[in-house]
Motif scaffolding. Structure first.
Motif, PDB file in Angstrom:
ATOM      1  N   LEU A  52       0.833  -1.197   0.000  1.00 39.84           N
ATOM      2  CA  LEU A  52       0.000   0.000   0.000  1.00 39.84           C
ATOM      3  C   LEU A  52       0.868   1.247   0.000  1.00 39.84           C
ATOM      4  N   PHE A  53       1.976   1.229   0.743  1.00 34.62           N
ATOM      5  CA  PHE A  53       2.935   2.340   0.719  1.00 34.62           C
ATOM      6  C   PHE A  53       3.490   2.546  -0.688  1.00 34.62           C
ATOM      7  N   PHE A  54       3.862   1.464  -1.366  1.00 29.25           N
ATOM      8  CA  PHE A  54       4.404   1.574  -2.716  1.00 29.25           C
ATOM      9  C   PHE A  54       3.395   2.247  -3.646  1.00 29.25           C
ATOM     10  N   MET A  55       2.136   1.841  -3.532  1.00 32.89           N
ATOM     11  CA  MET A  55       1.110   2.419  -4.396  1.00 32.89           C
ATOM     12  C   MET A  55       0.870   3.887  -4.070  1.00 32.89           C
ATOM     13  N   LEU A  56       0.825   4.222  -2.802  1.00 32.75           N
ATOM     14  CA  LEU A  56       0.651   5.617  -2.409  1.00 32.75           C
ATOM     15  C   LEU A  56       1.817   6.470  -2.884  1.00 32.75           C
ATOM     16  N   SER A  57       3.016   5.917  -2.840  1.00 35.01           N
ATOM     17  CA  SER A  57       4.189   6.658  -3.312  1.00 35.01           C
ATOM     18  C   SER A  57       4.064   6.982  -4.793  1.00 35.01           C
ATOM     19  N   GLY A  58       3.688   5.980  -5.593  1.00 38.49           N
ATOM     20  CA  GLY A  58       3.500   6.219  -7.022  1.00 38.49           C
ATOM     21  C   GLY A  58       2.412   7.243  -7.283  1.00 38.49           C
ATOM     22  N   PHE A  59       1.335   7.184  -6.499  1.00 39.42           N
ATOM     23  CA  PHE A  59       0.244   8.147  -6.666  1.00 39.42           C
ATOM     24  C   PHE A  59       0.707   9.566  -6.361  1.00 39.42           C
ATOM     25  N   VAL A  60       1.320   9.761  -5.187  1.00 37.90           N
ATOM     26  CA  VAL A  60       1.675  11.104  -4.735  1.00 37.90           C
ATOM     27  C   VAL A  60       2.681  11.756  -5.681  1.00 37.90           C
ATOM     28  N   LEU A  61       3.691  10.997  -6.105  1.00 37.74           N
ATOM     29  CA  LEU A  61       4.702  11.581  -6.987  1.00 37.74           C
ATOM     30  C   LEU A  61       4.117  11.943  -8.343  1.00 37.74           C
ATOM     31  N   GLU A 399       5.261  17.661  -1.661  1.00 42.73           N
ATOM     32  CA  GLU A 399       6.136  17.411  -2.795  1.00 42.73           C
ATOM     33  C   GLU A 399       6.309  18.609  -3.710  1.00 42.73           C
ATOM     34  N   GLY A 400       5.948  19.763  -3.244  1.00 47.64           N
ATOM     35  CA  GLY A 400       6.175  20.947  -4.075  1.00 47.64           C
ATOM     36  C   GLY A 400       4.975  21.274  -4.929  1.00 47.64           C
ATOM     37  N   ARG A 401       5.111  22.364  -5.679  1.00 48.73           N
ATOM     38  CA  ARG A 401       4.030  22.917  -6.456  1.00 48.73           C
ATOM     39  C   ARG A 401       4.047  22.407  -7.873  1.00 48.73           C
ATOM     40  N   VAL A 402       2.882  22.338  -8.465  1.00 46.73           N
ATOM     41  CA  VAL A 402       2.794  22.030  -9.878  1.00 46.73           C
ATOM     42  C   VAL A 402       1.856  23.024 -10.522  1.00 46.73           C
ATOM     43  N   THR A 403       1.945  23.120 -11.815  1.00 48.78           N
ATOM     44  CA  THR A 403       1.081  24.053 -12.517  1.00 48.78           C
ATOM     45  C   THR A 403      -0.278  23.438 -12.757  1.00 48.78           C
ATOM     46  N   PRO A 404      -1.329  24.263 -12.836  1.00 49.26           N
ATOM     47  CA  PRO A 404      -2.643  23.722 -13.118  1.00 49.26           C
ATOM     48  C   PRO A 404      -2.678  23.091 -14.493  1.00 49.26           C
TER      49      PRO A 404
END
Length: 410
Positions: A52-61, A399-404
């Motif tokens: 579950l951690f691995f999947m959450l990591s892929g999602f968040v990044l 994880e920082g900002r991203v553009t819309p």
């Protein structure tokens, strides 16, 4: 607008506690046999919390970097991303690595019960540990890391190195594929470890860690791409919230079912629940209602923020107790045993909170400033509040900002 999805942050501490209690089963058996027996089907498969951690990591990044890194390859952006990932995990990782080494030295010179096996503590192993590559050289993760749980960080580092290419693929899929299809691709990506389980009958086989990290991480990335294209109505968000609650119930129910009726020839049947992690992460990401709201409360969000420290510290506390019990011939029988176990858990969370506040966050900010990404006072980032769809200020997304980017409904 991207931002922190608090329900997923809260889910991280649930996954961390699941892993902690998995390792604490022998202690719970002695101190709280009734509690341990009642929850045995759930506790016995706590290793799935790592998936579950691995999947959450892929999602968040992917949620945070899809637009910044997905459109075209940039060596500079990729190296910047990798440095920021090091800033996130390396400080705590290095501290716990050296605490594990100091613990071994301590047991060599104190008492009459030295710690178990010192063969893996050598100069080559130390260099591999520091560089986060220790797992890459062996088929099994047991014994690969001086601090036991650190094997998964070595696996994550491999995923981070692959992310620069993966995000290019995910970006193109997200722009050419409907959200529904992306979700089916995520389910398909999560299946190889499950198929390997059904074929071999065991979840822990030579090199099984490799499909676990690569495929679960990819599945999480695909879920993030799908969610970025969804524009659910308020009714759809409420339905997703109800679905997330049903999925949690399904995971727990299946664990009890598989415990009572395991599949013939499959010893780790509980690993099959991994297939439900994809819809669980998706529904929590977009849903409103009781479960998403419960996971978004401040104590659980803070727990999610310190979950990495919990994960890295808990086995040090666990092994310290085992050594102490052997040294002084202690046991956990009787009423005092419950308080000892609860005290050990309290120590884990106290140390984790201190490590987060004293090491993880200050070191992360310092390392970010080294590449010009440290802000003296972070500007408020925006989060789409599930219940209203309005942008709300949150303090410091991870994880920082991203553009819309325009999200097209799937």
């Amino acid at each position: 607008m991207r931002g922190e999805i608090k329900s997923l942050t809260g889910l991280r501490i649930v996954a961390a506690v699941w892993v902690v209690l998995f390792h604490f089963r022998p202690l719970l058996r002695d101190a709280m046999p009734g509690f341990r027996d009642a929850l045995a089907p759930v506790l016995n498969c706590g290793a799935q919390g790592v998936d579950l951690f691995f999947m959450l990591s892929g999602f968040v990044l992917t949620w945070n970097y899809l637009d910044r890194m997905g459109e075209s390859w940039s060596t500079r952006a990729t190296l910047h991303f990798l440095w920021l990932r090091l800033a996130r995990v390396w400080p705590v990782y290095l501290v716990t690595l050296h605490l594990a080494a100091l613990w071994v030295i301590f047991t060599l010179h104190v008492g009459h019960v030295p710690w178990q096996d010192f063969s893996g503590f050598n100069a080559i192993s130390y260099v591999r540990q520091v560089l986060l590559v220790q797992l890459w050289f062996q088929p099994f993760f047991d014994g690969s890391s001086w601090d036991g749980p650190a094997w998964s960080i070595s696996a994550e580092w491999l995923a981070y190195l692959l992310f620069g290419v993966l995000v290019l693929v995910i970006f193109r899929l997200a722009n050419a594929t409907r959200a529904r299809s992306l979700l089916w691709l995520a389910v398909a990506a999560s299946l190889p470890p499950v198929v390997l389980l059904l074929v071999t009958g065991q979840f822990y086989t030579p090199w099984s860690w490799l499909p676990r990290i690569v495929m679960q991480f990819t599945a999480g990335a695909l879920v993030a791409a799908a969610v970025s294209r969804l524009r659910p109505s308020d009714r759809g968000r409420r339905a997703a919230g109800y679905a997330s609650l049903l999925l949690i119930a399904a995971v727990v129910g299946l664990l009890y079912l598989f415990d009572a009726h395991p599949l013939h020839g499959v010893t780790d049947t509980a690993g099959l629940v991994d297939v439900l992690f994809v819809p669980l992460v998706m529904t929590l990401a977009i849903g409103t209602g009781s479960l998403p709201a419960a996971l978004s409360v401040r104590p659980l969000v803070f727990g999610g923020q310190v979950s990495f420290c919990v994960y890295m510290v808990h086995e040090l506390v666990h092994t310290a107790w085992i050594w102490t019990a052997e040294q002084f011939q202690l046991d956990l029988l009787g009423s005092d045993g419950k308080w000892i176990v609860l005290g050990l858990l309290a120590i884990i969370f106290a140390l984790s909170s201190a490590l987060y506040l004293i090491v993880e966050e200050p070191a992360r900010r310092w390392m970010r400033r080294m590449v010009g990404d440290g802000r003296r006072r972070a500007e408020p980032e925006a989060e789409v509040h599930p219940s209203s769809g309005k942008l709300q200020s949150i303090d410091g997304a991870h994880e920082g900002r991203v553009t819309p980017r325009s999200a097209r409904a799937g």
